[in-house]
Design a protein around this motif. Structure first.
Motif, PDB file in Angstrom:
ATOM      1  N   GLY A 218       0.782  -1.224   0.000  1.00  0.00           N
ATOM      2  CA  GLY A 218       0.000   0.000   0.000  1.00  0.00           C
ATOM      3  C   GLY A 218       0.814   1.273   0.000  1.00  0.00           C
ATOM      4  N   ASN A 219       2.110   1.199  -0.334  1.00  0.00           N
ATOM      5  CA  ASN A 219       2.993   2.371  -0.297  1.00  0.00           C
ATOM      6  C   ASN A 219       3.083   3.096  -1.640  1.00  0.00           C
ATOM      7  OD1 ASN A 219       3.654   1.881   2.410  1.00  0.00           O
ATOM      8  ND2 ASN A 219       5.278   0.428   1.811  1.00  0.00           N
ATOM      9  N   ARG A 220       2.480   2.514  -2.664  1.00  0.00           N
ATOM     10  CA  ARG A 220       2.570   3.099  -4.011  1.00  0.00           C
ATOM     11  C   ARG A 220       4.032   3.258  -4.459  1.00  0.00           C
ATOM     12  NH1 ARG A 220      -2.158   1.975  -3.565  1.00  0.00           N
ATOM     13  NH2 ARG A 220      -3.930   3.214  -4.341  1.00  0.00           N
ATOM     14  N   ASP A 221       4.859   2.321  -4.037  1.00  0.00           N
ATOM     15  CA  ASP A 221       6.264   2.351  -4.438  1.00  0.00           C
ATOM     16  C   ASP A 221       6.385   1.919  -5.900  1.00  0.00           C
ATOM     17  OD1 ASP A 221       9.203   2.497  -3.800  1.00  0.00           O
ATOM     18  OD2 ASP A 221       9.064   0.386  -4.367  1.00  0.00           O
TER      19      ASP A 221
ATOM     20  N   HIS B 140       7.225  -4.432 -10.506  1.00  0.00           N
ATOM     21  CA  HIS B 140       7.517  -5.864 -10.446  1.00  0.00           C
ATOM     22  C   HIS B 140       6.287  -6.703 -10.113  1.00  0.00           C
ATOM     23  CE1 HIS B 140      11.605  -4.172 -10.039  1.00  0.00           C
ATOM     24  NE2 HIS B 140      11.999  -5.307 -10.596  1.00  0.00           N
ATOM     25  N   ALA B 141       5.121  -6.107 -10.116  1.00  0.00           N
ATOM     26  CA  ALA B 141       3.901  -6.858  -9.788  1.00  0.00           C
ATOM     27  C   ALA B 141       3.545  -7.837 -10.909  1.00  0.00           C
ATOM     28  CB  ALA B 141       2.749  -5.884  -9.547  1.00  0.00           C
ATOM     29  N   ASP B 142       2.732  -8.832 -10.553  1.00  0.00           N
ATOM     30  CA  ASP B 142       2.322  -9.869 -11.502  1.00  0.00           C
ATOM     31  C   ASP B 142       1.044  -9.425 -12.220  1.00  0.00           C
ATOM     32  OD1 ASP B 142       1.957 -12.155 -12.928  1.00  0.00           O
ATOM     33  OD2 ASP B 142       1.380 -13.414 -11.218  1.00  0.00           O
ATOM     34  N   TYR B 143       1.213  -8.650 -13.272  1.00  0.00           N
ATOM     35  CA  TYR B 143       0.053  -8.141 -14.004  1.00  0.00           C
ATOM     36  C   TYR B 143      -0.587  -9.221 -14.870  1.00  0.00           C
ATOM     37  CZ  TYR B 143       1.566  -3.512 -12.552  1.00  0.00           C
ATOM     38  OH  TYR B 143       1.918  -2.425 -11.806  1.00  0.00           O
ATOM     39  N   ALA B 144       0.182 -10.231 -15.237  1.00  0.00           N
ATOM     40  CA  ALA B 144      -0.394 -11.318 -16.032  1.00  0.00           C
ATOM     41  C   ALA B 144      -1.489 -12.040 -15.262  1.00  0.00           C
ATOM     42  CB  ALA B 144       0.707 -12.292 -16.444  1.00  0.00           C
TER      43      ALA B 144
ATOM     44  N   SER C 174       1.243 -11.934 -24.634  1.00  0.00           N
ATOM     45  CA  SER C 174       2.071 -11.752 -23.432  1.00  0.00           C
ATOM     46  C   SER C 174       2.412 -10.283 -23.215  1.00  0.00           C
ATOM     47  CB  SER C 174       3.352 -12.579 -23.562  1.00  0.00           C
ATOM     48  OG  SER C 174       4.084 -12.182 -24.721  1.00  0.00           O
ATOM     49  N   GLY C 175       2.325  -9.484 -24.257  1.00  0.00           N
ATOM     50  CA  GLY C 175       2.604  -8.062 -24.108  1.00  0.00           C
ATOM     51  C   GLY C 175       1.495  -7.295 -23.429  1.00  0.00           C
ATOM     52  N   ALA C 176       0.329  -7.906 -23.263  1.00  0.00           N
ATOM     53  CA  ALA C 176      -0.778  -7.206 -22.599  1.00  0.00           C
ATOM     54  C   ALA C 176      -0.453  -6.906 -21.147  1.00  0.00           C
ATOM     55  CB  ALA C 176      -2.044  -8.051 -22.692  1.00  0.00           C
ATOM     56  N   ALA C 177       0.334  -7.781 -20.501  1.00  0.00           N
ATOM     57  CA  ALA C 177       0.727  -7.536 -19.113  1.00  0.00           C
ATOM     58  C   ALA C 177       1.584  -6.281 -19.006  1.00  0.00           C
ATOM     59  CB  ALA C 177       1.480  -8.745 -18.557  1.00  0.00           C
ATOM     60  N   PHE C 178       2.441  -6.046 -19.976  1.00  0.00           N
ATOM     61  CA  PHE C 178       3.263  -4.832 -19.968  1.00  0.00           C
ATOM     62  C   PHE C 178       2.408  -3.592 -20.204  1.00  0.00           C
ATOM     63  CE2 PHE C 178       6.141  -8.280 -21.194  1.00  0.00           C
ATOM     64  CZ  PHE C 178       7.158  -8.100 -20.274  1.00  0.00           C
ATOM     65  N   ASP C 179       1.334  -3.755 -20.972  1.00  0.00           N
ATOM     66  CA  ASP C 179       0.405  -2.641 -21.173  1.00  0.00           C
ATOM     67  C   ASP C 179      -0.259  -2.253 -19.855  1.00  0.00           C
ATOM     68  OD1 ASP C 179      -1.246  -0.743 -22.311  1.00  0.00           O
ATOM     69  OD2 ASP C 179      -2.741  -2.200 -22.970  1.00  0.00           O
ATOM     70  N   LEU C 180      -0.703  -3.252 -19.079  1.00  0.00           N
ATOM     71  CA  LEU C 180      -1.290  -2.961 -17.772  1.00  0.00           C
ATOM     72  C   LEU C 180      -0.265  -2.316 -16.848  1.00  0.00           C
ATOM     73  CD1 LEU C 180      -3.417  -6.169 -17.083  1.00  0.00           C
ATOM     74  CD2 LEU C 180      -4.118  -4.037 -18.156  1.00  0.00           C
TER      75      LEU C 180
END
Length: 432
Positions: free
Chosen positions: A79-82, A88-92, A121-127
């Motif tokens: 919750g720190n908005r770092d 490095h979050a798992d957007y996939a 697989s590039g959709a995760a980078f878009d998010l």
């Protein structure tokens, strides 16, 4: 009285007969010429139709509409908005969660893996890019259009035959059923493929673009223009206006004419030996590519510039000298401005030739797989013809589509440059 022409027909009749035969030969030759032009246009038209029919679909890309929940527990558990943690979050997993919710009947692990492959697989980078740009998205639900996988894209564009047996096509019946279900809900659409012009190269066809190649070509041609034009014009002015007529200038002229016919790959070998191995300049850099193409285009520019200088009437030179101008003033104030349109035309044609070259650039390492967009003439990069060469060697149908689309872009630039040369010649040409 005897007929001096012959004992048969009169002289007038013989002349008419010979004229008729000559007219027939002229009509026959004209018909052959028109036929040759038509055959040439037919082959060119066939080439253009073949390229356009295979490549125009690359300017549209299939996208899937999904409801994405930007779960704070996944993206920002502290919750720190770092920004480091957000990056490095798992957007996939967010995309997988949305697909599972859309198809709750899919329970098998293997089927889930197949389901997840509907989205690129590039959709995760878009998010990821969206969240980094606007962290307030965390915790919200958004309906987004995400890039589809290349196989799904080919199916939507009709490049995969549904009528073939299941074991003879890349997509199974189950996958086609999922796609049909999404299409029935209005969640699959073809949208303008802007990433084709902004992205660099990629292993995934749906993410590959010509942005890096365009910037590499721009830097390379800019260096070529900055070096080749002033050197070529200065050389032509010296040889045509100031150089004495002796064996040395004759030798230089012969070598310039011979260099114009040297295969382009020889200049690539020269650049590899001199600029990279001897001077130690970086491989795959537009700076080296520009230097190599400068050597290749210089003969063309010099020959065209000398022809433009020769087209200026001698009376201009004599009038300038007659009113007291020096030879330098005569050349730079009178002759050179009148010859400049022809010089520009020759330069543009030389630059168009350089834009379409790939062999010399392959020799200096511009065939490398470059993902990032080059930021300057010293960054590793590739150029458009080399990018086309790389994609043409890829087996995926989507890469074949992008190969034809990149050829269309290259041809568009070449036609534009040649049209500019024609317009300059028509606009500034003077007839004497």
């Amino acid at each position: 009285m005897n007929n001096p022409i012959g004992s048969g027909a009169t002289a007038t009749e013989k002349v008419k007969a010979s004229l008729a035969a000559r007219y027939r030969r002229e009509r026959r030759f004209k018909a052959i010429g028109i036929g040759a032009v038509c055959v040439g246009l037919l082959f060119v038209s066939f080439l253009f139709v073949s390229i356009v029919s295979k490549g125009y679909t690359a300017f549209w890309q299939t996208q899937i509409r999904l409801d994405i929940h930007f779960d704070a527990a996944v993206i920002d558990p502290s919750g720190n908005r770092d920004l480091t943690e957000l990056g490095h979050a798992d957007y996939a997993s967010l995309i997988k969660q949305s697909l599972r919710k859309r198809f709750p009947e899919v329970k098998n692990r293997r089927e889930k893996r197949t389901l997840y492959k509907l989205v690129s697989s590039g959709a995760a980078f878009d998010l990821r890019a969206r969240v980094l740009a606007d962290p307030d998205l965390i915790g919200t639900r958004q309906t987004l259009w995400l890039l589809a996988d290349d196989d799904l894209d080919m199916l939507v564009k009709g490049q995969i035959d549904r009528s073939l047996p299941e074991n003879e096509r890349r997509l199974k019946d189950q996958v086609i059923g999922w796609i049909d279900a999404l299409s029935a809900q209005g969640a699959v659409e073809l949208k303008f493929n802007s990433t084709f012009f902004t992205n660099g190269d990629s292993r995934e066809p749906e993410q590959a673009g010509i942005g890096g190649a365009l910037m590499g070509s721009l830097y390379t041609l800019l260096i070529t223009l900055l070096l080749a034009f002033p050197i070529g014009v200065a050389t032509s002015v010296y040889l045509e206006e100031f150089a004495p007529r002796n064996c040395w200038t004759d030798l230089i002229e012969v070598n310039i004419n011979n260099l114009a016919a040297v295969p382009s790959i020889v200049f690539g070998l020269l650049g590899l030996a001199v600029f990279i191995n001897f001077f130690g300049l970086p491989r795959s850099a537009p700076l080296v590519g520009g230097l190599v193409l400068t050597l290749m285009t210089l003969p063309t520019i010099i020959i065209a510039s000398r022809a433009a200088l020769k087209s200026v009437p001698p009376s201009i030179r004599e009038a300038a000298l007659g009113v007291g101008a020096s030879k330098m003033q005569m050349v730079f104030h009178h002759v050179l401005p009148m010859a400049l349109p022809g010089m520009l035309t020759g330069t543009i044609i030389g630059m168009a030739q350089a834009l379409g070259e790939s062999a010399p650039l392959l020799m200096i390492g511009m065939v490398a797989f470059i993902v990032d967009i080059p930021g300057g003439p010293l960054d590793p990069s590739t150029v458009l013809p080399v990018q086309i060469f790389l994609w043409a060697d890829s087996p995926e149908r989507a890469f074949m589509e992008r190969t034809s689309a990149a050829i269309m872009v290259l041809l568009g630039f070449l036609i534009l440059m040649n049209a500019l040369a024609v317009l300059l010649r028509k606009r500034f040409e003077r007839r004497w």
